[in-house]
Design a protein around this motif. Structure first.
Motif, mmCIF file in Angstrom:
data_model
loop_
_atom_site.group_PDB
_atom_site.id
_atom_site.type_symbol
_atom_site.label_atom_id
_atom_site.label_comp_id
_atom_site.label_asym_id
_atom_site.label_seq_id
_atom_site.Cartn_x
_atom_site.Cartn_y
_atom_site.Cartn_z
ATOM 1 N N ALA A 59 36.248 36.953 47.403
ATOM 2 C CA ALA A 59 35.682 36.968 46.277
ATOM 3 C C ALA A 59 36.809 36.794 45.075
ATOM 4 N N PRO A 60 37.225 35.908 45.064
ATOM 5 C CA PRO A 60 38.571 35.819 43.998
ATOM 6 C C PRO A 60 38.289 35.764 42.590
ATOM 7 N N SER A 61 36.864 35.523 42.390
ATOM 8 C CA SER A 61 36.558 35.253 40.818
ATOM 9 C C SER A 61 35.668 36.168 40.183
ATOM 10 N N VAL A 62 35.607 36.431 39.012
ATOM 11 C CA VAL A 62 34.590 37.258 38.017
ATOM 12 C C VAL A 62 33.892 36.659 37.113
ATOM 13 N N ALA A 63 32.530 36.442 36.965
ATOM 14 C CA ALA A 63 31.997 35.882 35.977
ATOM 15 C C ALA A 63 31.859 37.023 34.732
ATOM 16 N N LEU A 64 31.933 36.446 33.612
ATOM 17 C CA LEU A 64 31.998 37.271 32.382
ATOM 18 C C LEU A 64 30.758 36.999 31.465
ATOM 19 N N HIS A 65 29.924 38.044 30.923
ATOM 20 C CA HIS A 65 29.099 37.810 30.038
ATOM 21 C C HIS A 65 29.557 38.151 28.566
ATOM 22 N N ILE A 66 29.097 37.236 27.813
ATOM 23 C CA ILE A 66 29.498 37.391 26.508
ATOM 24 C C ILE A 66 28.363 37.535 25.437
ATOM 25 N N PRO A 67 28.155 38.432 24.730
ATOM 26 C CA PRO A 67 29.562 39.269 24.339
ATOM 27 C C PRO A 67 29.558 40.926 25.103
ATOM 28 N N TRP A 68 29.036 41.045 26.191
ATOM 29 C CA TRP A 68 29.222 42.281 26.946
ATOM 30 C C TRP A 68 30.672 42.558 27.289
ATOM 31 N N ASP A 69 31.519 41.290 27.522
ATOM 32 C CA ASP A 69 32.554 41.376 27.972
ATOM 33 C C ASP A 69 33.657 40.654 26.641
ATOM 34 N N ARG A 70 33.219 40.919 25.639
ATOM 35 C CA ARG A 70 33.990 40.459 24.387
ATOM 36 C C ARG A 70 35.291 41.241 24.372
ATOM 37 N N VAL A 71 36.520 40.537 24.189
ATOM 38 C CA VAL A 71 37.783 41.183 24.117
ATOM 39 C C VAL A 71 38.406 40.239 22.939
ATOM 40 N N ASP A 72 39.426 40.768 22.430
ATOM 41 C CA ASP A 72 40.397 40.037 21.260
ATOM 42 C C ASP A 72 41.162 38.897 21.658
ATOM 43 N N ASP A 73 41.529 38.923 23.015
ATOM 44 C CA ASP A 73 42.384 37.938 23.607
ATOM 45 C C ASP A 73 41.934 37.734 25.000
ATOM 46 N N TYR A 74 41.454 36.473 25.282
ATOM 47 C CA TYR A 74 40.792 36.063 26.616
ATOM 48 C C TYR A 74 41.910 35.827 27.413
ATOM 49 N N GLY A 75 42.995 35.255 26.866
ATOM 50 C CA GLY A 75 44.053 34.663 27.632
ATOM 51 C C GLY A 75 44.493 36.001 28.179
ATOM 52 N N ASP A 76 44.797 37.116 27.493
ATOM 53 C CA ASP A 76 45.252 38.437 28.012
ATOM 54 C C ASP A 76 44.269 38.939 29.185
ATOM 55 N N LEU A 77 43.184 38.832 29.059
ATOM 56 C CA LEU A 77 42.220 39.090 30.169
ATOM 57 C C LEU A 77 42.492 38.367 31.274
ATOM 58 N N ALA A 78 42.531 37.283 31.112
ATOM 59 C CA ALA A 78 42.835 36.343 32.112
ATOM 60 C C ALA A 78 44.063 36.672 32.856
ATOM 61 N N LYS A 79 45.205 37.120 32.007
ATOM 62 C CA LYS A 79 46.630 37.564 32.810
ATOM 63 C C LYS A 79 46.349 38.679 33.534
ATOM 64 N N HIS A 80 45.474 39.525 33.102
ATOM 65 C CA HIS A 80 45.160 40.914 33.853
ATOM 66 C C HIS A 80 44.354 40.691 35.071
ATOM 67 N N ALA A 81 43.487 39.604 35.022
ATOM 68 C CA ALA A 81 42.670 39.377 36.306
ATOM 69 C C ALA A 81 43.715 38.848 37.280
ATOM 70 N N ALA A 82 44.764 37.980 36.814
ATOM 71 C CA ALA A 82 45.610 37.369 37.880
ATOM 72 C C ALA A 82 46.580 38.579 38.232
ATOM 73 N N ASP A 83 46.694 39.453 37.501
ATOM 74 C CA ASP A 83 47.667 40.697 37.996
ATOM 75 C C ASP A 83 47.124 41.608 38.909
ATOM 76 N N VAL A 84 45.671 41.505 39.025
ATOM 77 C CA VAL A 84 45.075 42.464 40.003
ATOM 78 C C VAL A 84 44.441 41.560 40.925
ATOM 79 N N GLY A 85 44.973 40.157 40.867
ATOM 80 C CA GLY A 85 44.541 39.374 42.233
ATOM 81 C C GLY A 85 43.490 38.540 42.055
ATOM 82 N N VAL A 86 42.664 38.153 41.162
ATOM 83 C CA VAL A 86 41.312 37.563 40.832
ATOM 84 C C VAL A 86 41.692 36.915 39.550
#
Ligand code: RM4
Ligand code: MN
Length: 388
Positions: A59-86
């Motif tokens: 289960a290597p990926s996570v779907a987002l729902h916008i605006p429920w998952d709105r963040v200021d910096d999506y690049g940073d969120l993607a980096k966080h995902a990679a940091d935790v292995g997804v």
């Protein structure tokens, strides 16, 4: 049981995407129940999703729902995902939770509201650019409650116009997945009620427009595997939102209500070549865990999809083709039933062991202490839920 290499490879190749909203609080129209340890932001949802991947390996990926998952910096969120292995997967648009959308979003009679809705969809493609996502999932709550309320065909024209604008905005490697639903929230007409309507819009646009099947979005008794076969044959099956239902859009754990139906679906996917990742069928969960623990509920659901897939891979295709060619109805049916009746749990345990995982993902998760830790850590703030 000796591990059949073809089954093992097929099971390992199947990636199942998790919905971020499965980790937030949810409920029915009567009550949303707050559970302990629930994430307070998209970062924590992704951290929880990573646990599902850690123990299942598929289960290597996570779907987002916008605006429920709105963040200021999506690049940073993607980096966080990679940091935790997804990684971040499908971006889900949301044009169903604003007062402006009471009479529709992209099909609304007022052009100002249609513009607002379409702009949101275009914003979602911007999010995809930042996260590196391939797919945009479009589900519209649009429809009418009363005969005569609006012009059914004109609403189709408005929908087509909005879809064309979104289609034109997609990058070369991006697609949209158009999701249909029989009824709810609209009760007289939904503007995309069925696969035929979704298919007609996608065909008019081109290869980057694909149909997504949410298994909970049909009338009782609908033969979903038939829809799978037809869409795969037409090259228009973009993916699945798996969940199970007893009555309507129950969003229960995939494979819980009707594991035989899930097997029949996965068999048609296999038969039509849809297990080959290059075909691009996205296997996603779209579920809510209202009364059961969420991370363990997602692990259970992933395992249920894996079990159905393993059984589908066990179907003896030569024996089936022979029986079908001979017109041997009972033998052909027996080939499918033999595969379905096989207990694949030991086989899946072996495959997990080969992947360096615990053969029992639920038990391993419980032993990990993750749940206890987040219950202690996640105090203060507001728990995520629909609308958060
Ligand atoms: C809808 C549809 C969408 C999902 C939302 C939460 O009914 O299934 O796929 O994004 O619910
Ligand atoms: Mn769905």
């Amino acid at each position: 049981m000796t591990t059949n290499p073809q089954v093992a490879a097929g099971v390992r190749d199947l990636s199942i995407e998790l919905p971020s909203w499965a980790f937030g609080n949810s409920g029915t129209r009567f009550k949303v129940f707050a559970q302990k340890g629930v994430p307070r932001d998209p970062y924590e949802k992704i951290a929880d999703a990573a646990q599902v991947h850690r123990f299942t390996g598929v289960a290597p990926s996570v779907a987002l729902h916008i605006p429920w998952d709105r963040v200021d910096d999506y690049g940073d969120l993607a980096k966080h995902a990679a940091d935790v292995g997804v990684r971040i997967g499908v971006i889900n648009s949301n044009v169903f939770q604003d007062d402006d959308y009471m009479l529709g979003s992209v099909t609304h009679p007022d052009p100002r509201i249609r513009r607002k809705a379409t702009d949101h969809l275009l914003d979602c493609v911007d999010v995809m650019d930042a996260t590196g996502s391939r797919d945009l999932k479009l589900w519209f709550s649009d429809g009418t409650n009363y005969p005569g309320q609006d012009d059914i065909a004109a609403r189709q024209d408005r929908l087509a116009e909005a879809l064309a604008e979104v289609y034109a905005r997609l990058g070369d490697d991006q697609r949209f997945l158009l999701e249909y639903k029989l009824f709810e929230p609209a009760f007289y007409t939904m503007d995309v009620p069925d696969w035929g309507t979704a298919y007609a819009h996608c065909i008019a646009l081109g290869p980057k427009a694909q149909v997504v099947i949410d298994t909970g979005h049909h009338a009782p008794g609908t033969n979903i595997e038939f829809i799978v076969a037809v869409l795969l044959r037409a090259g228009k099956l973009g993916g699945f939102d798996f969940n199970s239902r007893f009555y309507a859009d129950d969003d229960l754990m995939a494979g819980a209500a009707d594991p035989f139906q899930l097997f029949r679906i996965m068999w048609e996917v296999r038969r039509g070549g849809g297990l080959d990742p290059s075909i691009g069928v996205a296997f996603m969960l779209d579920q809510c865990h209202n009364i059961e623990p969420k991370i363990a509920g997602q692990i259970r659901s992933v395992m249920n999809v894996q079990e159905a897939t393993a059984k589908a891979l066990l179907v003896d295709t030569d024996a089936l083709a022979g029986a079908q060619a001979a017109g041997d109805v009972l033998a052909a049916n027996a080939v499918l039933m033999d595969a379905y009746a096989t207990d694949v749990r030991p086989l899946l345990g072996e495959i997990r062991t080969d992947m360096g995982l615990d053969p029992d993902p639920v038990a391993a998760y419980h032993r990990s202490g993750y749940y206890e830790r987040v219950c202690e850590e996640r105090v203060g703030g507001t728990q995520a839920g629909w609308g958060a």
